[in-house]
Design a protein around this motif. Structure first.
Motif, PDB file in Angstrom:
ATOM      1  N   LEU A 186       0.821  -1.208   0.000  1.00  0.00           N
ATOM      2  CA  LEU A 186       0.000   0.000   0.000  1.00  0.00           C
ATOM      3  C   LEU A 186       0.856   1.258   0.000  1.00  0.00           C
ATOM      4  CD1 LEU A 186      -3.006  -0.957   2.297  1.00  0.00           C
ATOM      5  CD2 LEU A 186      -2.666  -1.313  -0.157  1.00  0.00           C
ATOM      6  N   ARG A 187       1.987   1.224   0.654  1.00  0.00           N
ATOM      7  CA  ARG A 187       2.878   2.386   0.601  1.00  0.00           C
ATOM      8  C   ARG A 187       3.432   2.586  -0.809  1.00  0.00           C
ATOM      9  NH1 ARG A 187       5.147   0.951   6.524  1.00  0.00           N
ATOM     10  NH2 ARG A 187       3.702   2.298   7.684  1.00  0.00           N
ATOM     11  N   HIS A 188       3.631   1.481  -1.514  1.00  0.00           N
ATOM     12  CA  HIS A 188       4.044   1.588  -2.917  1.00  0.00           C
ATOM     13  C   HIS A 188       2.936   2.240  -3.741  1.00  0.00           C
ATOM     14  CE1 HIS A 188       5.867   0.671  -6.758  1.00  0.00           C
ATOM     15  NE2 HIS A 188       4.791  -0.008  -7.132  1.00  0.00           N
ATOM     16  N   LEU A 189       1.686   1.857  -3.500  1.00  0.00           N
ATOM     17  CA  LEU A 189       0.569   2.497  -4.205  1.00  0.00           C
ATOM     18  C   LEU A 189       0.551   3.998  -3.948  1.00  0.00           C
ATOM     19  CD1 LEU A 189      -2.502   0.099  -3.698  1.00  0.00           C
ATOM     20  CD2 LEU A 189      -1.035   0.324  -5.714  1.00  0.00           C
ATOM     21  N   ALA A 190       0.767   4.384  -2.689  1.00  0.00           N
ATOM     22  CA  ALA A 190       0.753   5.804  -2.337  1.00  0.00           C
ATOM     23  C   ALA A 190       1.874   6.559  -3.055  1.00  0.00           C
ATOM     24  CB  ALA A 190       0.890   5.966  -0.829  1.00  0.00           C
ATOM     25  N   ARG A 270      -5.383   8.712  -1.743  1.00  0.00           N
ATOM     26  CA  ARG A 270      -4.029   8.471  -1.237  1.00  0.00           C
ATOM     27  C   ARG A 270      -4.021   8.476   0.293  1.00  0.00           C
ATOM     28  NH1 ARG A 270       0.952  11.475  -0.388  1.00  0.00           N
ATOM     29  NH2 ARG A 270       2.735  10.144  -0.952  1.00  0.00           N
ATOM     30  N   HIS A 271      -4.798   9.358   0.885  1.00  0.00           N
ATOM     31  CA  HIS A 271      -4.873   9.404   2.354  1.00  0.00           C
ATOM     32  C   HIS A 271      -5.434   8.091   2.896  1.00  0.00           C
ATOM     33  CE1 HIS A 271      -5.421  10.896   6.405  1.00  0.00           C
ATOM     34  NE2 HIS A 271      -6.700  10.580   6.349  1.00  0.00           N
ATOM     35  N   LEU A 272      -6.502   7.572   2.270  1.00  0.00           N
ATOM     36  CA  LEU A 272      -7.081   6.306   2.717  1.00  0.00           C
ATOM     37  C   LEU A 272      -6.067   5.170   2.596  1.00  0.00           C
ATOM     38  CD1 LEU A 272      -9.401   4.507   3.649  1.00  0.00           C
ATOM     39  CD2 LEU A 272     -10.210   4.424   1.273  1.00  0.00           C
ATOM     40  N   ILE A 273      -5.339   5.135   1.487  1.00  0.00           N
ATOM     41  CA  ILE A 273      -4.327   4.103   1.289  1.00  0.00           C
ATOM     42  C   ILE A 273      -3.288   4.162   2.407  1.00  0.00           C
ATOM     43  CG2 ILE A 273      -2.423   3.362  -0.211  1.00  0.00           C
ATOM     44  CD1 ILE A 273      -4.177   4.318  -2.586  1.00  0.00           C
ATOM     45  N   GLU A 274      -2.853   5.361   2.751  1.00  0.00           N
ATOM     46  CA  GLU A 274      -1.850   5.522   3.805  1.00  0.00           C
ATOM     47  C   GLU A 274      -2.393   5.111   5.170  1.00  0.00           C
ATOM     48  OE1 GLU A 274      -0.992   9.608   3.126  1.00  0.00           O
ATOM     49  OE2 GLU A 274       0.791   9.196   1.897  1.00  0.00           O
ATOM     50  N   VAL A 275      -3.661   5.411   5.430  1.00  0.00           N
ATOM     51  CA  VAL A 275      -4.287   5.023   6.698  1.00  0.00           C
ATOM     52  C   VAL A 275      -4.333   3.502   6.819  1.00  0.00           C
ATOM     53  CG1 VAL A 275      -6.476   4.975   7.960  1.00  0.00           C
ATOM     54  CG2 VAL A 275      -5.618   7.131   7.034  1.00  0.00           C
ATOM     55  N   VAL A 276      -4.758   2.824   5.754  1.00  0.00           N
ATOM     56  CA  VAL A 276      -4.843   1.365   5.789  1.00  0.00           C
ATOM     57  C   VAL A 276      -3.439   0.762   5.900  1.00  0.00           C
ATOM     58  CG1 VAL A 276      -5.653  -0.700   4.595  1.00  0.00           C
ATOM     59  CG2 VAL A 276      -6.990   1.404   4.474  1.00  0.00           C
ATOM     60  N   ALA A 277      -2.459   1.359   5.223  1.00  0.00           N
ATOM     61  CA  ALA A 277      -1.078   0.886   5.341  1.00  0.00           C
ATOM     62  C   ALA A 277      -0.593   0.983   6.777  1.00  0.00           C
ATOM     63  CB  ALA A 277      -0.170   1.686   4.411  1.00  0.00           C
ATOM     64  N   ASP A 278      -0.925   2.093   7.438  1.00  0.00           N
ATOM     65  CA  ASP A 278      -0.539   2.261   8.846  1.00  0.00           C
ATOM     66  C   ASP A 278      -1.216   1.211   9.726  1.00  0.00           C
ATOM     67  OD1 ASP A 278       1.059   4.395   8.198  1.00  0.00           O
ATOM     68  OD2 ASP A 278      -0.398   5.935   8.768  1.00  0.00           O
ATOM     69  N   ASP A 279      -2.476   0.886   9.412  1.00  0.00           N
ATOM     70  CA  ASP A 279      -3.186  -0.152  10.178  1.00  0.00           C
ATOM     71  C   ASP A 279      -2.455  -1.488  10.075  1.00  0.00           C
ATOM     72  OD1 ASP A 279      -5.107   1.680  10.888  1.00  0.00           O
ATOM     73  OD2 ASP A 279      -6.579   1.019   9.390  1.00  0.00           O
ATOM     74  N   TYR A 280      -2.020  -1.835   8.857  1.00  0.00           N
ATOM     75  CA  TYR A 280      -1.273  -3.083   8.679  1.00  0.00           C
ATOM     76  C   TYR A 280       0.055  -3.029   9.440  1.00  0.00           C
ATOM     77  CZ  TYR A 280      -4.324  -5.054   5.040  1.00  0.00           C
ATOM     78  OH  TYR A 280      -5.383  -5.595   4.349  1.00  0.00           O
ATOM     79  N   ALA A 281       0.701  -1.865   9.436  1.00  0.00           N
ATOM     80  CA  ALA A 281       1.977  -1.732  10.128  1.00  0.00           C
ATOM     81  C   ALA A 281       1.818  -1.925  11.629  1.00  0.00           C
ATOM     82  CB  ALA A 281       2.601  -0.360   9.826  1.00  0.00           C
TER      83      ALA A 281
END
Length: 287
Positions: A186-190, A270-281
Motif C-alpha cells: 500500500l505504501r508503494h501504491l501511495a 491516497r490518504h485512505l491508502i496511507e491510513v490502511v497501510a498504517d493499520d497493517y503496520a
C-alpha cells in the motif's frame, strides 16, 4: 486488432534492425507508403512479404512465430458481420496485452479485489503465488517478477502513457500475505499515486452512490492514426480483447467515468491508502 498488434510488432523489429520505412518498402519492391500502412494497422500483409520483412529484420524464432500468428488471425473472415465484437483468445493472450500496454498513450484500469499487476510489489506477487500453493522460489515466480519489473518501467519511462486506476477499497483490505507485505504494497501504491502521469482513486465501502461493477477491465487508448480504443477482459486462463462495435467501447468508457465519479478524489484516495497501510503496520508491530 490483430493487424494493429502486427503493425506495432513489425515497427519494433524494423527500428531494432535499423531500417527506415523506405528501405524496407524498397526491399519488398512496394510503394514507399506500404510499410507505413502495415505498421499503422490500416492494411494487412501477405505471407510472402511478411517472410521477407522477418528475414530482413533478423527476427528471432519466437518473434517470427508471434508475427505469423497475428497475421493469420488478422485475415478477414468471409461472411463475418462487420459489427461483431472481436475476441482474441489463446495461449499468447498476455503477449498481446503487453504489446498494447507498451503502445498505448492512455490506460484506464478497474480492479475490485487485488492490486493490479502493474502496481504489485515483489513480496505481494510472491504471496499471491504462495496462496495458490506455488513455491515462491519456483522459476515461474521468478519469471513473473522479471516481467513485472519490466512493466513497472512503463510508469516512468520517457513519454510514459497516462494511467488512471480505479479500485475498490476491497483491494486495500483484502490481505495477501502478511501484514508486512500489505503495508509495503500500500505504501508503494501511495508513492505511485503522486507520479504526474498517474491518477489513482479508491471507491470506499461507505460510498453513498452505486454504480454497477460488471467486471475488472482495462481500457487502452492510442495516439496514432486510425487507432480505436481496445477493452481488455481477463478470464481464468484466457483473455478477450474488444475492439468493436463502437457502442460497446463507448459504454465501457462511460462506465469508467461513472466509477471515477463515485470514487474518492486522488488526494483523499491516497490518504485512505496511507491510513490502511498504517493499520497493517500496527498489526505487524504487535505480532
Amino acid at each position: 486488432m490483430q493487424r494493429r498488434l502486427l503493425g506495432a510488432e513489425l515497427l519494433r523489429l524494423r527500428e531494432l534492425a535499423g531500417f527506415t520505412q523506405e528501405e524496407a518498402a524498397d526491399r519488398l519492391g512496394k510503394a514507399g507508403n506500404k510499410i507505413s500502412r502495415v505498421e499503422s494497422g490500416k492494411v494487412g500483409i501477405d505471407k510472402a512479404d511478411l517472410d521477407v520483412l522477418l528475414a530482413l529484420y533478423k527476427a528471432t524464432e519466437k518473434d517470427a512465430l508471434w508475427c505469423r500468428e497475428l497475421s493469420r488471425l488478422g485475415k478477414a473472415k468471409r461472411g463475418r458481420p462487420s459489427a461483431e465484437t472481436t475476441l482474441y483468445l489463446g495461449p499468447s493472450w498476455f503477449r498481446a496485452f503487453r504489446d498494447l500496454e507498451t503502445d498505448a498513450t492512455e490506460i484506464k484500469k478497474v480492479d475490485s479485489e487485488i492490486v493490479t499487476g502493474l502496481l504489485q510489489t515483489d513480496a505481494y506477487i510472491r504471496a499471491l503465488f504462495d496462496a495458490e500453493g506455488i513455491d515462491p522460489t519456483d522459476r515461474v515466480v521468478e519469471d513473473a517478477l522479471r516481467v513485472r519489473a519490466d512493466r513497472r518501467r512503463l510508469l516512468t519511462r520517457e513519454g510514459a502513457a497516462r494511467f488512471e486506476f480505479v479500485m475498490s477499497e476491497s483491494v486495500l483490505r483484502r490481505q495477501i500475505g502478511s501484514p508486512c507485505v500489505m503495508a509495503e504494497q500500500l505504501r508503494h501504491l501511495a508513492e505511485v499515486a503522486v507520479l504526474p502521469n498517474v491518477t489513482l482513486q479508491v471507491i470506499p465501502f461507505d460510498s453513498q452512490s452505486y454504480v454497477r461493477w460488471t467486471t475488472n477491465f482495462t481500457l487502452f487508448r492510442f495516439g496514432h492514426e486510425m487507432a480505436n480504443d481496445i477493452v481488455y477482459l481477463e478470464m481464468y486462463s484466457d483473455a478477450a480483447y474488444l475492439d468493436k462495435p463502437p457502442e460497446t467501447l463507448r459504454r465501457y468508457a462511460e462506465l469508467f467515468t461513472r466509477l471515477q465519479g463515485v470514487a474518492l478524489g486522488p488526494v483523499e484516495s491516497r490518504h485512505l491508502i496511507e491510513v490502511v497501510a498504517d493499520d497493517y503496520a500496527v498489526v505487524r508491530s504487535r505480532s
